[in-house]
Design a protein around this motif. Structure first.
Motif, PDB file in Angstrom:
ATOM      1  N   VAL A  85      31.009 -10.961  93.327  1.00 53.14           N
ATOM      2  CA  VAL A  85      30.577  -9.990  92.324  1.00 53.14           C
ATOM      3  C   VAL A  85      30.075  -8.687  92.940  1.00 53.14           C
ATOM      4  O   VAL A  85      29.853  -7.706  92.227  1.00 53.14           O
ATOM      5  CB  VAL A  85      29.494 -10.588  91.394  1.00 53.14           C
ATOM      6  N   GLU A  86      29.891  -8.683  94.268  1.00 59.62           N
ATOM      7  CA  GLU A  86      29.393  -7.467  94.908  1.00 59.62           C
ATOM      8  C   GLU A  86      29.985  -7.336  96.310  1.00 59.62           C
ATOM      9  O   GLU A  86      29.983  -8.277  97.103  1.00 59.62           O
ATOM     10  CB  GLU A  86      27.871  -7.514  95.008  1.00 59.62           C
ATOM     11  N   TYR A  87      30.521  -6.164  96.574  1.00 55.99           N
ATOM     12  CA  TYR A  87      30.935  -5.743  97.906  1.00 55.99           C
ATOM     13  C   TYR A  87      30.545  -4.282  97.955  1.00 55.99           C
ATOM     14  O   TYR A  87      31.177  -3.436  97.329  1.00 55.99           O
ATOM     15  CB  TYR A  87      32.447  -5.924  98.102  1.00 55.99           C
ATOM     16  N   ARG A  88      29.463  -3.988  98.672  1.00 57.13           N
ATOM     17  CA  ARG A  88      28.880  -2.654  98.602  1.00 57.13           C
ATOM     18  C   ARG A  88      28.471  -2.178  99.986  1.00 57.13           C
ATOM     19  O   ARG A  88      27.886  -2.928 100.760  1.00 57.13           O
ATOM     20  CB  ARG A  88      27.658  -2.692  97.688  1.00 57.13           C
ATOM     21  N   ILE A  89      28.785  -0.935 100.290  1.00 49.23           N
ATOM     22  CA  ILE A  89      28.341  -0.299 101.522  1.00 49.23           C
ATOM     23  C   ILE A  89      27.373   0.814 101.153  1.00 49.23           C
ATOM     24  O   ILE A  89      27.701   1.697 100.353  1.00 49.23           O
ATOM     25  CB  ILE A  89      29.533   0.266 102.318  1.00 49.23           C
ATOM     26  N   THR A  90      26.162   0.735 101.706  1.00 51.87           N
ATOM     27  CA  THR A  90      25.142   1.728 101.395  1.00 51.87           C
ATOM     28  C   THR A  90      24.527   2.272 102.676  1.00 51.87           C
ATOM     29  O   THR A  90      24.371   1.547 103.662  1.00 51.87           O
ATOM     30  CB  THR A  90      24.012   1.113 100.538  1.00 51.87           C
ATOM     31  N   PRO A  91      24.166   3.554 102.686  1.00 59.33           N
ATOM     32  CA  PRO A  91      23.461   4.111 103.841  1.00 59.33           C
ATOM     33  C   PRO A  91      22.041   3.548 103.897  1.00 59.33           C
ATOM     34  O   PRO A  91      21.382   3.414 102.872  1.00 59.33           O
ATOM     35  CB  PRO A  91      23.456   5.614 103.575  1.00 59.33           C
ATOM     36  N   MET A  92      21.587   3.213 105.119  1.00 59.20           N
ATOM     37  CA  MET A  92      20.265   2.599 105.260  1.00 59.20           C
ATOM     38  C   MET A  92      19.246   3.505 105.939  1.00 59.20           C
ATOM     39  O   MET A  92      18.101   3.553 105.546  1.00 59.20           O
ATOM     40  CB  MET A  92      20.375   1.286 106.044  1.00 59.20           C
ATOM     41  N   THR A  93      19.659   4.191 106.997  1.00 63.55           N
ATOM     42  CA  THR A  93      18.730   5.071 107.711  1.00 63.55           C
ATOM     43  C   THR A  93      19.406   6.409 107.947  1.00 63.55           C
ATOM     44  O   THR A  93      20.625   6.494 108.045  1.00 63.55           O
ATOM     45  CB  THR A  93      18.309   4.467 109.072  1.00 63.55           C
ATOM     46  N   ALA A  94      18.593   7.414 108.045  1.00 62.76           N
ATOM     47  CA  ALA A  94      19.121   8.773 108.256  1.00 62.76           C
ATOM     48  C   ALA A  94      18.583   9.350 109.558  1.00 62.76           C
ATOM     49  O   ALA A  94      17.519   8.960 110.041  1.00 62.76           O
ATOM     50  CB  ALA A  94      18.734   9.671 107.097  1.00 62.76           C
ATOM     51  N   THR A  95      19.333  10.286 110.093  1.00 62.13           N
ATOM     52  CA  THR A  95      18.885  10.998 111.292  1.00 62.13           C
ATOM     53  C   THR A  95      18.039  12.188 110.861  1.00 62.13           C
ATOM     54  O   THR A  95      17.925  12.493 109.670  1.00 62.13           O
ATOM     55  CB  THR A  95      20.095  11.489 112.118  1.00 62.13           C
ATOM     56  N   ALA A  96      17.483  12.909 111.830  1.00 65.43           N
ATOM     57  CA  ALA A  96      16.633  14.068 111.527  1.00 65.43           C
ATOM     58  C   ALA A  96      17.397  15.173 110.818  1.00 65.43           C
ATOM     59  O   ALA A  96      16.825  15.935 110.033  1.00 65.43           O
ATOM     60  CB  ALA A  96      16.015  14.608 112.811  1.00 65.43           C
ATOM     61  N   ASP A  97      18.714  15.259 111.045  1.00 63.64           N
ATOM     62  CA  ASP A  97      19.497  16.311 110.389  1.00 63.64           C
ATOM     63  C   ASP A  97      20.203  15.812 109.128  1.00 63.64           C
ATOM     64  O   ASP A  97      21.240  16.319 108.734  1.00 63.64           O
ATOM     65  CB  ASP A  97      20.481  16.943 111.372  1.00 63.64           C
ATOM     66  N   GLN A  98      19.643  14.796 108.497  1.00 68.68           N
ATOM     67  CA  GLN A  98      20.083  14.303 107.192  1.00 68.68           C
ATOM     68  C   GLN A  98      21.443  13.599 107.196  1.00 68.68           C
ATOM     69  O   GLN A  98      22.101  13.529 106.157  1.00 68.68           O
ATOM     70  CB  GLN A  98      20.102  15.443 106.154  1.00 68.68           C
ATOM     71  N   PHE A  99      21.886  13.076 108.320  1.00 71.32           N
ATOM     72  CA  PHE A  99      23.114  12.288 108.374  1.00 71.32           C
ATOM     73  C   PHE A  99      22.758  10.802 108.437  1.00 71.32           C
ATOM     74  O   PHE A  99      21.699  10.428 108.940  1.00 71.32           O
ATOM     75  CB  PHE A  99      23.967  12.668 109.594  1.00 71.32           C
ATOM     76  N   THR A 100      23.660   9.990 107.962  1.00 63.06           N
ATOM     77  CA  THR A 100      23.423   8.549 107.972  1.00 63.06           C
ATOM     78  C   THR A 100      23.553   8.009 109.394  1.00 63.06           C
ATOM     79  O   THR A 100      24.513   8.293 110.088  1.00 63.06           O
ATOM     80  CB  THR A 100      24.444   7.831 107.065  1.00 63.06           C
ATOM     81  N   ALA A 101      22.586   7.203 109.802  1.00 56.50           N
ATOM     82  CA  ALA A 101      22.614   6.596 111.133  1.00 56.50           C
ATOM     83  C   ALA A 101      23.080   5.144 111.069  1.00 56.50           C
ATOM     84  O   ALA A 101      23.656   4.634 112.018  1.00 56.50           O
ATOM     85  CB  ALA A 101      21.234   6.667 111.771  1.00 56.50           C
TER      86      ALA A 101
END
Length: 167
Positions: A85-101
């Motif tokens: 019922v769920e297959y999801r990719i989500t961003p968890m942490t960000a870098t200082a310049d607002q990109f996903t780490a």
């Protein structure tokens, strides 16, 4: 001397009897001889081809490896069925310049368990787990295989525990 023989005999009898009640998987005595795992359809909003087949086979494998139940294709004493019922990719942490780490893949599976011999054990429950990975990697190939192995190992063990080990 006669008392010593009686004590040893009693100890042996108790040891033999207790082996039939418990095993190392924690299942104890299962009132069934067969089980079936119906195909788990992929009803998630985001579809990754083949993950439903992989989950179905992994669930079959864990029950076969941790019990002495026989796998059947129909009329099993125990039946597992459900859907992804769920297959999801989500961003968890960000870098200082607002990109996903780091990203997180989460898979959720709705499971219906039926025990023909003991209806009190029947349930419908949602199980889910996740895998975190670096955002600069794609969820394909070996990364996907590693993620599915980790997620399915946890989910299938949770399903096994809920249905047979009663944990």
């Amino acid at each position: 001397m006669k008392n010593l023989k009686f004590i040893v005999f009693t100890f042996i009898i108790i040891s033999i009897n207790s082996c039939g009640v418990y095993n190392f998987t924690g299942t104890g005595k299962i009132d069934a001889e067969t089980f079936q795992v119906n195909y788990f359809q992929n009803n998630a909003d985001l579809i990754e081809p083949g993950i439903e087949r992989t989950f179905t086979l992994e669930l079959q494998d864990i029950v076969q490896n941790q019990t002495n139940l026989n796998l059947v294709s129909q009329n099993g004493d125990l039946m597992y069925e459900g859907e992804i019922v769920e297959y999801r990719i989500t961003p968890m942490t960000a870098t200082a310049d607002q990109f996903t780490a780091q990203n997180r893949l989460t898979i959720g599976i709705n499971v219906r368990f039926t025990n023909k011999n003991k209806e009190d054990d029947n349930f419908e429950k949602r199980f889910s787990f996740y895998h975190d990975y670096p955002a600069n990697e794609q969820m394909t190939g070996n990364r996907l295989t590693t993620a599915l192995d980790e997620i399915y190992e946890r989910i299938t063990q949770d399903v096994f525990n809920a249905s047979l080990a009663k944990w």
